[in-house]
Design an enzyme around this catalytic site. Sequence first.
Site, mmCIF file in Angstrom:
data_model
loop_
_atom_site.group_PDB
_atom_site.id
_atom_site.type_symbol
_atom_site.label_atom_id
_atom_site.label_comp_id
_atom_site.label_asym_id
_atom_site.label_seq_id
_atom_site.Cartn_x
_atom_site.Cartn_y
_atom_site.Cartn_z
ATOM 1 N N CYS A 1 8.194 -82.278 35.554
ATOM 2 C CA CYS A 1 9.409 -83.106 35.512
ATOM 3 C C CYS A 1 10.639 -82.297 35.116
ATOM 4 O O CYS A 1 11.764 -82.665 35.468
ATOM 5 C CB CYS A 1 9.242 -84.251 34.514
ATOM 6 S SG CYS A 1 7.728 -85.207 34.673
ATOM 7 N N ASP B 1 5.137 -86.471 28.676
ATOM 8 C CA ASP B 1 4.271 -87.624 28.406
ATOM 9 C C ASP B 1 2.921 -87.481 29.104
ATOM 10 O O ASP B 1 1.878 -87.800 28.543
ATOM 11 C CB ASP B 1 4.953 -88.914 28.867
ATOM 12 C CG ASP B 1 6.063 -89.337 27.935
ATOM 13 O OD1 ASP B 1 6.590 -88.471 27.224
ATOM 14 O OD2 ASP B 1 6.409 -90.523 27.916
ATOM 15 N N CYS C 1 11.930 -86.076 32.386
ATOM 16 C CA CYS C 1 10.772 -86.886 32.010
ATOM 17 C C CYS C 1 11.215 -88.156 31.289
ATOM 18 O O CYS C 1 12.386 -88.331 30.953
ATOM 19 C CB CYS C 1 9.821 -86.058 31.147
ATOM 20 S SG CYS C 1 8.139 -86.722 30.991
ATOM 21 N N ASP C 2 10.269 -89.033 31.014
ATOM 22 C CA ASP C 2 10.523 -90.419 30.607
ATOM 23 C C ASP C 2 11.596 -90.598 29.530
ATOM 24 O O ASP C 2 12.569 -91.326 29.721
ATOM 25 C CB ASP C 2 9.234 -91.058 30.084
ATOM 26 C CG ASP C 2 8.133 -91.077 31.124
ATOM 27 O OD1 ASP C 2 8.330 -90.528 32.216
ATOM 28 O OD2 ASP C 2 7.068 -91.641 30.838
ATOM 29 N N LYS C 3 11.404 -89.983 28.364
ATOM 30 C CA LYS C 3 12.296 -90.223 27.228
ATOM 31 C C LYS C 3 13.615 -89.495 27.379
ATOM 32 O O LYS C 3 14.571 -89.774 26.650
ATOM 33 C CB LYS C 3 11.622 -89.799 25.917
ATOM 34 C CG LYS C 3 10.222 -90.340 25.720
ATOM 35 C CD LYS C 3 10.156 -91.852 25.853
ATOM 36 C CE LYS C 3 8.725 -92.341 25.856
ATOM 37 N NZ LYS C 3 7.916 -91.886 26.999
ATOM 38 N N CYS D 1 7.020 -88.145 37.783
ATOM 39 C CA CYS D 1 5.922 -88.924 38.360
ATOM 40 C C CYS D 1 6.453 -89.906 39.400
ATOM 41 O O CYS D 1 7.424 -90.628 39.171
ATOM 42 C CB CYS D 1 5.172 -89.651 37.267
ATOM 43 S SG CYS D 1 4.524 -88.534 35.986
ATOM 44 N N GLU E 1 2.063 -94.013 24.054
ATOM 45 C CA GLU E 1 1.713 -94.749 25.266
ATOM 46 C C GLU E 1 0.196 -94.758 25.471
ATOM 47 O O GLU E 1 -0.509 -93.866 25.023
ATOM 48 C CB GLU E 1 2.386 -94.120 26.487
ATOM 49 C CG GLU E 1 3.884 -94.299 26.485
ATOM 50 C CD GLU E 1 4.540 -93.725 27.728
ATOM 51 O OE1 GLU E 1 3.828 -93.113 28.540
ATOM 52 O OE2 GLU E 1 5.756 -93.884 27.875
ATOM 53 N N SER F 1 2.078 -97.142 29.248
ATOM 54 C CA SER F 1 2.864 -96.263 30.107
ATOM 55 C C SER F 1 3.417 -97.022 31.302
ATOM 56 O O SER F 1 2.913 -98.085 31.679
ATOM 57 C CB SER F 1 1.979 -95.113 30.593
ATOM 58 O OG SER F 1 2.556 -94.450 31.688
#
Length: 647
Positions: free
Chosen positions: A88, A120, A161-163, A235, A491, A517
């Site tokens: 990511c 993650d 990435c996510d955060k 992702c 998660e 998640s």
Amino acid sequence: MKIICVFPFLVTGTVAFTTRTMKSRTIHQLRMADSGEENVLNKYSRCLTEPKSQGASQAMLYATGLKEEDMGKPQVGVCSVWFEGNPCNMHLLDLSEKVKSGVEDSSCVGYRFNTIGVSDGISMGTTGMRFSLQSRDIIADSIETTMSAQWYDGLIALPGCDKNMPGTVMAMGRLNRPSIMVYGGTIRAGKQPSNGATLDIVSAFQSYGEYIYDKISEEERREITQHACPGQGACGGMYTANTMATAIEALGMSLPYSSSSPADSQEKIDECVAAGAAMKRLLEMDLKPRDIMTKASFENALKMVMVTGGSTNAVLHLIAMSRSLQNPDAAITIDDVQRISDMTPFLADLKPSGKYVMEDVQNIGGTPGVIKFMIDNDLFDGDQMTVTGKTHKENLEDLNHPGLTPGQEIIRPLSNPIKSTGHLQIMYGNLCPGGGVAKITGKEGETFTGTARVYDSEPAMMTGLENKEIQAGDVVIIRYEGPKGAPGLPEMLTPTSAIMGAGLGDKVALLTDGRFSGGSHGFCIGHITPEAQVGGPIALVKNGDPIRIDARSESRTIDLLISDEEWEKRRKAFVPPKLRATFGTLFKYIQSVSTASEGCVTDELGTGSVSEIAAAAPKTPAMAELENKIADLEAQIQALKSKEAVS
């Protein structure tokens, strides 16, 4: 002219979040540069570059390569969340160079800097996941720190990435300087060589459950893990990264197509270069995040999440992002999430519960095409401002966007929704009086009644699954995984993926005070508040207890069906376990983090106690029914006793 440089919050002192007010400026004021009114583009950096008293500052800036003619230019911080050990993020340093080039082409100074990140996907299922959510706030803190100390006039952030995404936007809200988020982009789909099956990261997670329940061989499992992720990018499904990127584009804080263009595409490179000119325009207009991120724009973001079937994490992050603005009029709550869910259909056939990935969305018109579809169907306020300096409607007009490709099957028509209302449901009840978040797509049903199977950690649950303890009809509870208890609200993609792989996805329900998640699907409810560590009701559940879950929009309850007397007995006997972190960054996080229902922010004070939260929660129908049954039984027992006494 003497330059006086101060930060308003350092002069006026701390003001409580619930009392500070801030009014958005008019479009006329935002576009004051167009009317000839004076606007200083380097209003922050000139505090270093102009005063003779800051000669040492200027000397160090010359050392970085600036010339005398650069000293009057606005300085733009270009922050990439780059690190090599994650697909990511591994390309973001290269993209930041493209952004810097665009900034310099627009007669501004571009200074690159970095911040931390956590993968993650890599940390999932390990204690490393405890560090994931806190990385969001560290990202916000570090960007705020660098931008403030270095006096940069604008910010362009490149998360992956996510955060990363909410962390960068939270910093933008705090700083309130012209800002743009450039998403690192989505990964391409993987392909399994032996059978041609399309793969993604969730395929790799689910392969473990498939393997331990003898549905695939070790060779097949290895093949899946080696080919699920073909290269750079986040992702691919509507997991947390793509959820937050599309929500932030809908919010107005990124350029059109930012959330749907793949990481390795020419479109992504073009966006990076274009960000420089867009930043110059924001500086000229003095258009700042608090002008763009209004209550209406957050509602747009929530509607985008509902239409696309986005991650439960969007609830947590959008609440935190809205609170970063320090403007109660713009802040959203879990009840706003439910209100938007009730009025917005779930339409997108995207992974994890559907068929398609984000790359497919780009091929049918991208996120702007989805926004146009939503505007045309009265699901989106197209008059909200964006970082282009224009509204969503104006952006679509400039793009001459034709709308979604005719005949496409990813975004369903309103006449044929996957679910007529949103898939995210805010749950209450005696097990979560402070709220919980369910992801109910409709495929897994909307009600579930079963008996509790309790695990005090994620690893304990995974051991139970390996030992085949979990059976159809179980309500699996994974507790002590909340913001303070885990710590870090980790998660739970590994457990949910293993459950799905084991073929139990439609036969069990999962409840946790941790998170699920964006890749999770099945009957999953997370963010249970209050959490177990502080004595929340989830801490008092025992194996075999009956639990009723009703996720229908008109109910939205989770109830543990035991008597008030038994509740009180268990409360008195409860002793919290020792904290899992007693020093370092996680210990600091425990001291400052708020509840999941409040966004797990770390820069505010004040959270209600367990008893206060429970007292404020309404009594649910299931509990009222149980109490009536108990009262009837007590009356029957009393009648029998009276009859025996007479005879």
